[in-house]
Design a protein around this motif. Sequence first.
Motif, PDB file in Angstrom:
ATOM      1  N   GLU A 168      32.621 -72.252 -34.446  1.00 26.35           N
ATOM      2  CA  GLU A 168      31.662 -73.036 -35.226  1.00 26.35           C
ATOM      3  C   GLU A 168      32.338 -73.948 -36.236  1.00 26.35           C
ATOM      4  N   ARG A 169      33.654 -73.795 -36.455  1.00 22.50           N
ATOM      5  CA  ARG A 169      34.302 -74.666 -37.430  1.00 22.50           C
ATOM      6  C   ARG A 169      35.234 -75.686 -36.788  1.00 22.50           C
ATOM      7  N   ARG A 170      35.217 -75.770 -35.454  1.00 23.83           N
ATOM      8  CA  ARG A 170      36.142 -76.680 -34.786  1.00 23.83           C
ATOM      9  C   ARG A 170      35.605 -78.099 -34.682  1.00 23.83           C
ATOM     10  N   ARG A 171      34.282 -78.224 -34.712  1.00 21.68           N
ATOM     11  CA  ARG A 171      33.600 -79.509 -34.488  1.00 21.68           C
ATOM     12  C   ARG A 171      33.969 -80.069 -33.114  1.00 21.68           C
ATOM     13  N   ILE A 172      33.953 -79.184 -32.130  1.00 22.51           N
ATOM     14  CA  ILE A 172      34.167 -79.586 -30.742  1.00 22.51           C
ATOM     15  C   ILE A 172      32.901 -79.211 -29.986  1.00 22.51           C
ATOM     16  N   GLY A 173      32.197 -80.182 -29.434  1.00 24.77           N
ATOM     17  CA  GLY A 173      30.942 -79.920 -28.745  1.00 24.77           C
ATOM     18  C   GLY A 173      31.136 -79.897 -27.236  1.00 24.77           C
ATOM     19  N   THR A 174      30.452 -78.972 -26.569  1.00 19.71           N
ATOM     20  CA  THR A 174      30.555 -78.884 -25.112  1.00 19.71           C
ATOM     21  C   THR A 174      29.196 -79.134 -24.478  1.00 19.71           C
ATOM     22  N   LEU A 175      29.185 -79.992 -23.471  1.00 23.55           N
ATOM     23  CA  LEU A 175      27.963 -80.204 -22.683  1.00 23.55           C
ATOM     24  C   LEU A 175      28.154 -79.462 -21.363  1.00 23.55           C
ATOM     25  N   PHE A 176      27.264 -78.494 -21.093  1.00 25.38           N
ATOM     26  CA  PHE A 176      27.416 -77.657 -19.912  1.00 25.38           C
ATOM     27  C   PHE A 176      26.605 -78.204 -18.739  1.00 25.38           C
ATOM     28  N   GLN A 177      26.843 -77.574 -17.588  1.00 26.12           N
ATOM     29  CA  GLN A 177      26.092 -77.916 -16.389  1.00 26.12           C
ATOM     30  C   GLN A 177      24.600 -77.631 -16.591  1.00 26.12           C
ATOM     31  N   VAL A 225      34.875 -84.115 -31.107  1.00 26.33           N
ATOM     32  CA  VAL A 225      35.397 -84.120 -29.742  1.00 26.33           C
ATOM     33  C   VAL A 225      34.249 -83.745 -28.815  1.00 26.33           C
ATOM     34  N   LEU A 226      34.205 -84.363 -27.639  1.00 30.63           N
ATOM     35  CA  LEU A 226      33.165 -84.028 -26.667  1.00 30.63           C
ATOM     36  C   LEU A 226      33.827 -83.457 -25.420  1.00 30.63           C
ATOM     37  N   LEU A 227      33.392 -82.251 -25.009  1.00 37.04           N
ATOM     38  CA  LEU A 227      33.881 -81.647 -23.772  1.00 37.04           C
ATOM     39  C   LEU A 227      32.739 -81.654 -22.765  1.00 37.04           C
ATOM     40  N   LEU A 228      33.024 -82.126 -21.558  1.00 35.27           N
ATOM     41  CA  LEU A 228      31.981 -82.189 -20.529  1.00 35.27           C
ATOM     42  C   LEU A 228      32.345 -81.227 -19.406  1.00 35.27           C
ATOM     43  N   ASP A 229      31.542 -80.154 -19.254  1.00 34.24           N
ATOM     44  CA  ASP A 229      31.827 -79.116 -18.254  1.00 34.24           C
ATOM     45  C   ASP A 229      30.930 -79.333 -17.036  1.00 34.24           C
ATOM     46  N   GLU A 230      31.313 -80.234 -16.179  1.00 34.60           N
ATOM     47  CA  GLU A 230      30.546 -80.613 -14.990  1.00 34.60           C
ATOM     48  C   GLU A 230      29.072 -80.820 -15.309  1.00 34.60           C
ATOM     49  N   PRO A 231      28.748 -81.634 -16.305  1.00 29.54           N
ATOM     50  CA  PRO A 231      27.355 -81.715 -16.733  1.00 29.54           C
ATOM     51  C   PRO A 231      26.471 -82.492 -15.773  1.00 29.54           C
ATOM     52  N   PHE A 232      27.079 -83.171 -14.789  1.00 25.67           N
ATOM     53  CA  PHE A 232      26.275 -84.021 -13.886  1.00 25.67           C
ATOM     54  C   PHE A 232      25.919 -83.312 -12.597  1.00 25.67           C
ATOM     55  N   ASN A 233      26.465 -82.121 -12.418  1.00 24.09           N
ATOM     56  CA  ASN A 233      26.339 -81.431 -11.137  1.00 24.09           C
ATOM     57  C   ASN A 233      24.917 -81.111 -10.729  1.00 24.09           C
ATOM     58  N   ARG A 234      24.117 -80.675 -11.717  1.00 21.57           N
ATOM     59  CA  ARG A 234      22.785 -80.198 -11.402  1.00 21.57           C
ATOM     60  C   ARG A 234      21.826 -81.323 -11.022  1.00 21.57           C
ATOM     61  N   LEU A 235      22.156 -82.551 -11.407  1.00 22.76           N
ATOM     62  CA  LEU A 235      21.206 -83.652 -11.222  1.00 22.76           C
ATOM     63  C   LEU A 235      21.341 -84.255  -9.832  1.00 22.76           C
ATOM     64  N   ASP A 236      20.247 -84.804  -9.313  1.00 22.34           N
ATOM     65  CA  ASP A 236      20.343 -85.444  -7.999  1.00 22.34           C
ATOM     66  C   ASP A 236      21.001 -86.818  -8.146  1.00 22.34           C
ATOM     67  N   ALA A 237      21.368 -87.409  -7.024  1.00 26.81           N
ATOM     68  CA  ALA A 237      22.271 -88.565  -7.020  1.00 26.81           C
ATOM     69  C   ALA A 237      21.795 -89.697  -7.931  1.00 26.81           C
TER      70      ALA A 237
END
Lengths: 255, 581
Positions: A85-94, A166-178
């Motif tokens: 909670e103190r890193r200020r690094i955000g993750t966007l998940f699948q 910082v923004l981390l993207l953990d395959e956030p586009f996978n669930r969406l259709d093309a």
Amino acid sequence: MAGGEYLVSDAALRLEQVSIVLDGRVLIPPLTEQVPPGTVLTLMGPSGAGKSTVLSFLGGTLAGPFRACGRIWVGAREVTTLPAERRRIGTLFQDDLLFPHLTVGENLAFALARTVRGRRARTARIAAVLAQAGLEGFAPRDPATLSGGQRARVALLRLLLAEPQVLLLDEPFNRLDAALRAEFRRFVFAHAAAAALPVLLVTHDVADAEAAGGTVLALRTDASATTFIERVGAEGRTGDRAMAQAELETKGGGR
Amino acid sequence: MTGGVTLAARAQRADDGRRPRAWLRHAPRITVALFLVPIGAGLLGTALPAFGWLPGLHPRHWTLSPWRALWAAPGFGTAVGLTLMSGLSATILAVVLTFGCCAHLSHRPPGRLVRGLMGPILAAPHAAMAIGVGFLLAPSGWIVRLLSPWLTGWHQPPDIATVQDPYGIALTVGLLVKEIPYLLLMSLSALGQVPARRQLEVAAALGYGRTSAWLKLVLPQLYAQLRLPIYAVLAYALSVVDMALILGPSNPPTLSVLALRWFSSPHVQMYFPAAAAALLQLGIVAASIAAWRAGEVLIASLARRWIARGARHSVLEPLAALARGVVGGLMLLGASSLLALAVWSVAAVWRFPDLLPQRWSGAVWHQQAGTILWPLGTTLLVAAAASAAALLLVLACLEQEQRCGAPVRSRMLWLLYVPLLVPQIAFLFGTQVLFTVLRLDGTLLAVIWSHLLFVLPYVFLSLSDPWRALDPRYARTALALGSSPARVFLRIKLPLLLRPVLVAAAVGVAVSIDQYLPTIFAGAGRVVTLTSEAVTLASGGDRRVTGVFAVLQSVLPLAGYGLAVLVPRLKRGPWRAGSIS
């Protein structure tokens, strides 16, 4: 698109000899990279290769049998030993992981930094952010009533309202259709660029890497099952044969 | 091809759930009747005397004089205040401490110490735990011994009421020791259904510490599933009799103990104010649950604003750590209490400031062997019969539910909780009247039936989830192979679910051994169990003898759980029950 709404960060993400080990097996060999603000570094590899584990390590939520080494810097701050909670690094998940017991507006208010004070100011800010994302009037809605694309957008807005560096993207586009995927990709990268965030994207889809338009690293395994990292695309040189090859290999081979 | 068609047709016929056996079809109704009729009749039979009407014993005329007598009874106001204070403070503290502890642990399971202590504390009957807590807190108990004489300077037990204190503090502590592990267990099992881990990671990425994230995100999603268990704890804490007899003050006692005292009076006239007190007890529980519900609504609306303010509290972290520490301390207290029972039962000479007896001896066990045997046999017989009956009824209900494909609705779940929410003292007198009418009072059958009222809900709650979670394709496959539904039940479902079935039986045995008031009322003083004997001995009896009864009382449920876990492991072959889950 969203310029001016976000605090512009000017801190780079720097990884210093970051590696991941599972039961004595090296999943990710030591990796040293610098991600300047406003740029994207893409890490490609087959599922199960440990890409997401790198993100857990960076985000500060690494658990279980994985062991990680190395140091993480955000600008001049070393965050390696800080709690998540103190890193200020955000993750966007699948998965969007919107909190089901809160409305869309409350989900965003939960994230909105405390620097915005007073109920009225906070509500106004959330309404403005929603309107800019094409979700005008969505604040009182139950997240369950939103479409997949809308939920994905709310998840990103929620993340950015916490003002990460910082923004981390953990395959956030996978669930969406093309169709949605391309649109949401543009949405994410435009917002990240507007906030001048260093972005680390993890994916196995070469189209994601192309859209990201930055350096691409591919996780490969050689004949003796040793994992190594290959730089397959550099800034401004996307969509070439090497990238296509990388995707083929990460999809077909690997394990 | 033809074979396939025949097989499919057979499966169709076998699978046809609309024509199950008659008794099975009526199983849910029989079950509900068996445990709602005695409660309904009991409530009526207690309410009528409160207004001057007692079947066969009194000229029938309506009057409010029982209420006037209750009002005028010495210490009545204090008794009500004591009831409210101990019951409400125990429940509020138990809930707050449990949530604080869970928030501190966040998504991690509790440590080995907590898990190891939880089992015996949960399994021990309330009466045994109360006796043990009394042994520990008493002026000559372990805690004072631990501090004497080096800190306190006492060479004699001090003359302070540390147990049965007029404020009900010892009673509140006793309740906390027993109820926190229960709420913790309920929270942990409910946590399995909330994706807490991922949500806490998201919250951490948004800058939230784990405690405030847990309270703001996980707790609201968890609470709905904890509502009924919390109400049950509230109702229990407000109306408990055995713990209040042992740990609570005696003059005036809590309201339910006052009611029991008058109900046990040889003078029939005392039944009337007793019934009024019992009815008032019901009103207090109902009002408290209503107030709790109102508090939930209020807190929920305040919490929404609190969440939307976006504050990242770090002050909550040490508070949660403190809650966890207190819970750990209470667990340790509970475990030491059970240990104290065992030590007292084998103490020959144990002078005051010494931490352990000077001489140990099994003499008391030897002397008591003759006295123990009869209550022990009765306890085992009643527990076995009540849990066997409960298991049979619950299995029939669950099997019927699966064959008809209609799950028990949530309203049904509330019905199951009725015996846990309605204070025992509010209906057991009336139930005894019913048993008298049926010429059953004072018989084993009456005691077994009255135990069934409390055993059945717990057996159902324990067995329904694993039973429903069994992959339905096993049964469908067996039916398609030509087995009858009965054969599928006996040869497929029961063996696959052997372990949860045995655990449910063990739960039933533990609940039955726990019962004090139903034994006293339905047994009419003629049926004596370990529990009723232990409570009687606890008031002024020899500590060594009390220890013997309380130890036995605590060991039996534990042995039951142990058997439930061990027996499936002894079974050979691939179909060991534990392997499917």
